[in-house]
Motif scaffolding. Structure first.
Motif, PDB file in Angstrom:
ATOM      1  N   CYS A  19       0.833  -1.212   0.000  1.00 43.71           N
ATOM      2  CA  CYS A  19       0.000   0.000   0.000  1.00 43.71           C
ATOM      3  C   CYS A  19       0.864   1.257   0.000  1.00 43.71           C
ATOM      4  CB  CYS A  19      -0.917   0.003   1.225  1.00 43.71           C
ATOM      5  SG  CYS A  19      -2.160  -1.305   1.226  1.00 43.71           S
ATOM      6  N   LEU A  20       1.917   1.239   0.808  1.00 44.00           N
ATOM      7  CA  LEU A  20       2.788   2.403   0.906  1.00 44.00           C
ATOM      8  C   LEU A  20       3.589   2.608  -0.377  1.00 44.00           C
ATOM      9  CD1 LEU A  20       3.986   1.849   4.564  1.00 44.00           C
ATOM     10  CD2 LEU A  20       2.620   3.779   3.750  1.00 44.00           C
ATOM     11  N   LEU A  21       3.997   1.502  -1.024  1.00 44.95           N
ATOM     12  CA  LEU A  21       4.712   1.612  -2.293  1.00 44.95           C
ATOM     13  C   LEU A  21       3.823   2.230  -3.358  1.00 44.95           C
ATOM     14  CD1 LEU A  21       6.747  -1.734  -2.552  1.00 44.95           C
ATOM     15  CD2 LEU A  21       7.666   0.579  -2.419  1.00 44.95           C
ATOM     16  N   HIS A  22       2.538   1.854  -3.335  1.00 44.68           N
ATOM     17  CA  HIS A  22       1.592   2.420  -4.295  1.00 44.68           C
ATOM     18  C   HIS A  22       1.463   3.931  -4.093  1.00 44.68           C
ATOM     19  CE1 HIS A  22      -1.793   2.692  -7.017  1.00 44.68           C
ATOM     20  NE2 HIS A  22      -2.503   3.285  -6.078  1.00 44.68           N
ATOM     21  N   ARG A  23       1.399   4.341  -2.831  1.00 47.47           N
ATOM     22  CA  ARG A  23       1.311   5.775  -2.543  1.00 47.47           C
ATOM     23  C   ARG A  23       2.610   6.483  -2.913  1.00 47.47           C
ATOM     24  NH1 ARG A  23      -1.572   6.016   3.456  1.00 47.47           N
ATOM     25  NH2 ARG A  23      -3.558   5.049   2.853  1.00 47.47           N
ATOM     26  N   ALA A  24       3.735   5.798  -2.697  1.00 50.45           N
ATOM     27  CA  ALA A  24       5.026   6.390  -3.015  1.00 50.45           C
ATOM     28  C   ALA A  24       5.162   6.640  -4.511  1.00 50.45           C
ATOM     29  CB  ALA A  24       6.160   5.490  -2.532  1.00 50.45           C
ATOM     30  N   GLU A  25       4.582   5.733  -5.317  1.00 51.92           N
ATOM     31  CA  GLU A  25       4.623   5.902  -6.764  1.00 51.92           C
ATOM     32  C   GLU A  25       3.822   7.126  -7.209  1.00 51.92           C
ATOM     33  OE1 GLU A  25       3.313   2.258  -8.475  1.00 51.92           O
ATOM     34  OE2 GLU A  25       5.184   1.192  -8.053  1.00 51.92           O
ATOM     35  N   CYS A  26       2.905   7.555  -6.344  1.00 48.28           N
ATOM     36  CA  CYS A  26       2.110   8.758  -6.647  1.00 48.28           C
ATOM     37  C   CYS A  26       2.819  10.036  -6.189  1.00 48.28           C
ATOM     38  CB  CYS A  26       0.740   8.654  -5.984  1.00 48.28           C
ATOM     39  SG  CYS A  26      -0.255   7.269  -6.582  1.00 48.28           S
ATOM     40  N   GLY A  27       4.050   9.852  -5.660  1.00 46.65           N
ATOM     41  CA  GLY A  27       4.847  11.019  -5.297  1.00 46.65           C
ATOM     42  C   GLY A  27       4.897  11.340  -3.824  1.00 46.65           C
ATOM     43  N   SER A  28       4.500  10.410  -2.966  1.00 48.03           N
ATOM     44  CA  SER A  28       4.505  10.649  -1.528  1.00 48.03           C
ATOM     45  C   SER A  28       5.841  10.201  -0.922  1.00 48.03           C
ATOM     46  CB  SER A  28       3.350   9.904  -0.853  1.00 48.03           C
ATOM     47  OG  SER A  28       3.433  10.008   0.554  1.00 48.03           O
ATOM     48  N   ALA A  29       6.681  11.172  -0.549  1.00 46.20           N
ATOM     49  CA  ALA A  29       7.985  10.861   0.051  1.00 46.20           C
ATOM     50  C   ALA A  29       7.816  10.210   1.428  1.00 46.20           C
ATOM     51  CB  ALA A  29       8.823  12.131   0.174  1.00 46.20           C
ATOM     52  N   LYS A  30       6.800  10.644   2.162  1.00 51.94           N
ATOM     53  CA  LYS A  30       6.531  10.085   3.493  1.00 51.94           C
ATOM     54  C   LYS A  30       6.179   8.606   3.388  1.00 51.94           C
ATOM     55  CE  LYS A  30       3.913  11.019   7.718  1.00 51.94           C
ATOM     56  NZ  LYS A  30       2.876  11.879   8.351  1.00 51.94           N
ATOM     57  N   ASP A 213       9.168  -3.342  -7.374  1.00 48.17           N
ATOM     58  CA  ASP A 213       9.386  -3.386  -5.924  1.00 48.17           C
ATOM     59  C   ASP A 213       8.397  -4.327  -5.234  1.00 48.17           C
ATOM     60  OD1 ASP A 213      11.530  -1.626  -5.941  1.00 48.17           O
ATOM     61  OD2 ASP A 213      10.237   0.131  -5.833  1.00 48.17           O
ATOM     62  N   ILE A 214       7.152  -4.285  -5.687  1.00 54.88           N
ATOM     63  CA  ILE A 214       6.137  -5.158  -5.103  1.00 54.88           C
ATOM     64  C   ILE A 214       6.448  -6.616  -5.416  1.00 54.88           C
ATOM     65  CG2 ILE A 214       3.700  -5.822  -5.212  1.00 54.88           C
ATOM     66  CD1 ILE A 214       3.008  -2.908  -5.639  1.00 54.88           C
ATOM     67  N   ILE A 215       6.818  -6.897  -6.663  1.00 57.48           N
ATOM     68  CA  ILE A 215       7.132  -8.274  -7.065  1.00 57.48           C
ATOM     69  C   ILE A 215       8.360  -8.783  -6.322  1.00 57.48           C
ATOM     70  CG2 ILE A 215       7.816  -9.758  -8.988  1.00 57.48           C
ATOM     71  CD1 ILE A 215       6.284  -7.864 -10.832  1.00 57.48           C
ATOM     72  N   ILE A 216       9.382  -7.929  -6.215  1.00 56.56           N
ATOM     73  CA  ILE A 216      10.623  -8.331  -5.536  1.00 56.56           C
ATOM     74  C   ILE A 216      10.346  -8.731  -4.093  1.00 56.56           C
ATOM     75  CG2 ILE A 216      12.783  -7.424  -4.587  1.00 56.56           C
ATOM     76  CD1 ILE A 216      13.014  -5.772  -7.206  1.00 56.56           C
ATOM     77  N   TRP A 217       9.566  -7.908  -3.385  1.00 53.19           N
ATOM     78  CA  TRP A 217       9.327  -8.211  -1.974  1.00 53.19           C
ATOM     79  C   TRP A 217       8.288  -9.305  -1.774  1.00 53.19           C
ATOM     80  CZ3 TRP A 217      11.959  -7.265   2.306  1.00 53.19           C
ATOM     81  CH2 TRP A 217      13.040  -6.396   2.180  1.00 53.19           C
ATOM     82  N   LEU A 218       7.448  -9.512  -2.757  1.00 56.77           N
ATOM     83  CA  LEU A 218       6.505 -10.631  -2.670  1.00 56.77           C
ATOM     84  C   LEU A 218       7.260 -11.949  -2.753  1.00 56.77           C
ATOM     85  CD1 LEU A 218       3.569 -11.571  -2.536  1.00 56.77           C
ATOM     86  CD2 LEU A 218       3.497 -11.490  -5.020  1.00 56.77           C
ATOM     87  N   THR A 219       8.215 -12.035  -3.667  1.00 52.09           N
ATOM     88  CA  THR A 219       9.003 -13.264  -3.801  1.00 52.09           C
ATOM     89  C   THR A 219       9.957 -13.423  -2.625  1.00 52.09           C
ATOM     90  OG1 THR A 219      10.572 -12.044  -5.199  1.00 52.09           O
ATOM     91  CG2 THR A 219       8.885 -13.327  -6.312  1.00 52.09           C
ATOM     92  N   TYR A 220      10.560 -12.308  -2.198  1.00 53.77           N
ATOM     93  CA  TYR A 220      11.520 -12.383  -1.096  1.00 53.77           C
ATOM     94  C   TYR A 220      10.842 -12.792   0.201  1.00 53.77           C
ATOM     95  CZ  TYR A 220      15.375 -11.020   1.971  1.00 53.77           C
ATOM     96  OH  TYR A 220      16.377 -11.026   2.897  1.00 53.77           O
ATOM     97  N   ALA A 221       9.665 -12.244   0.458  1.00 52.99           N
ATOM     98  CA  ALA A 221       8.953 -12.564   1.702  1.00 52.99           C
ATOM     99  C   ALA A 221       8.493 -14.014   1.713  1.00 52.99           C
ATOM    100  CB  ALA A 221       7.747 -11.646   1.869  1.00 52.99           C
ATOM    101  N   ALA A 222       8.296 -14.593   0.528  1.00 55.17           N
ATOM    102  CA  ALA A 222       7.850 -15.988   0.455  1.00 55.17           C
ATOM    103  C   ALA A 222       8.920 -16.948   0.944  1.00 55.17           C
ATOM    104  CB  ALA A 222       7.453 -16.331  -0.975  1.00 55.17           C
ATOM    105  N   VAL A 223      10.144 -16.436   1.069  1.00 51.62           N
ATOM    106  CA  VAL A 223      11.236 -17.283   1.568  1.00 51.62           C
ATOM    107  C   VAL A 223      11.139 -17.432   3.089  1.00 51.62           C
ATOM    108  CG1 VAL A 223      13.746 -17.585   1.518  1.00 51.62           C
ATOM    109  CG2 VAL A 223      12.639 -16.357  -0.308  1.00 51.62           C
ATOM    110  N   THR A 224      10.221 -16.677   3.705  1.00 48.01           N
ATOM    111  CA  THR A 224      10.045 -16.471   5.139  1.00 48.01           C
ATOM    112  C   THR A 224      11.118 -17.083   6.031  1.00 48.01           C
ATOM    113  OG1 THR A 224       7.687 -16.343   4.781  1.00 48.01           O
ATOM    114  CG2 THR A 224       8.405 -16.584   7.021  1.00 48.01           C
TER     115      THR A 224
END
Length: 235
Positions: A19-30, A213-224
């Motif tokens: 969710c935060l990555l999606h907002r960041a893509e819209c220009g939200s630095a926070k 970024d979403i795909i990278i962390w989706l695959t990385y997190a699957a390594v749990t």
């Protein structure tokens, strides 16, 4: 108990990161900073998972889990470098160095497990690393190699690609030799390799991957965390 509480927390962190990555893509630095915090917490939670599994295992799987735990610690430092949390001159090169060292530790854990079970009799299976490494070298040449990045970074990316390819191929050898829960180890290694491959073709190569970024962390997190806790003959 903590081990069973971690997966829900990791899922929450992963969804929050999306969710935060999606907002960041819209220009939200926070939102970008908050997403980075979520990713680092998620990465650290994997270290905790690996440590708990290491603490509870005995015998061979304690040895196996020890190497995986140390590897996850190095992977966490690599994530800190790649995320820009560590102040280093070249975050990508520093991250690759730590991840490369981590993969060497994973490989050590796989080899020690294979040696313990005396799986050398299935010699045909050991052709797998040769085939996978050849495929990795070709993929690196066509998709990752970039003359504009310089010889040193290209060479480092090739060595790293071969290291993660060896890690993934040996995990497959482990699964084919021993079966059962070790197939999850091979799946986790394959996802790890896919995650790093996307980083390679976007950060070093010239390819564009939407929502990378979403795909990278989706695959990385699957390594749990490594499934050594359920491996045969571990209790």
């Amino acid at each position: 108990m903590i081990l069973y509480l971690l997966p829900p927390v990791q899922v929450i962190l992963l969804l929050s990161n999306f969710c935060l990555l999606h907002r960041a893509e819209c220009g939200s630095a926070k939102s970008a900073k908050a997403a980075l915090l979520c990713r680092m917490l998620l990465s650290f939670s994997l270290v905790i998972s690996a440590f708990i599994i290491y603490s509870y295992n005995r015998g061979l799987c304690r040895v196996y889990s020890r190497w995986i735990f140390f590897g996850m610690c190095l992977s966490f430092i690599g994530d800190l470098a790649m995320g820009g949390v560590l102040r280093v001159k070249n975050s990508l090169a520093t991250g690759m160095l730590f991840f490369m060292a981590a993969h060497c530790l994973y490989i050590t854990g796989y080899l020690k497990t294979l040696k313990f079970y005396n799986s050398s009799g299935k010699s045909a299976i050991f052709c797998i690393p040769i085939i996978i490494e050849a495929a990795i070298a070709l993929l690196w040449h066509f998709l990752i190699r970039n003359r504009k990045t310089g010889i040193c970074l290209n060479l480092m990316s090739l060595i790293y690609s071969l290291a993660i390819g060896m890690m993934a191929s040996l995990s497959l050898v482990l699964a084919l030799s021993l079966g059962e829960i070790w197939y999850l180890t091979a799946l986790g290694a394959a996802l790890f390799m896919a995650s790093d491959f996307i980083i390679g073709i976007t950060a070093l190569g010239t390819r564009r991957v939407k929502y990378k970024d979403i795909i990278i962390w989706l695959t990385y997190a699957a390594v749990t965390s490594p499934p050594a806790i359920s491996a045969p003959d571990c209790r």
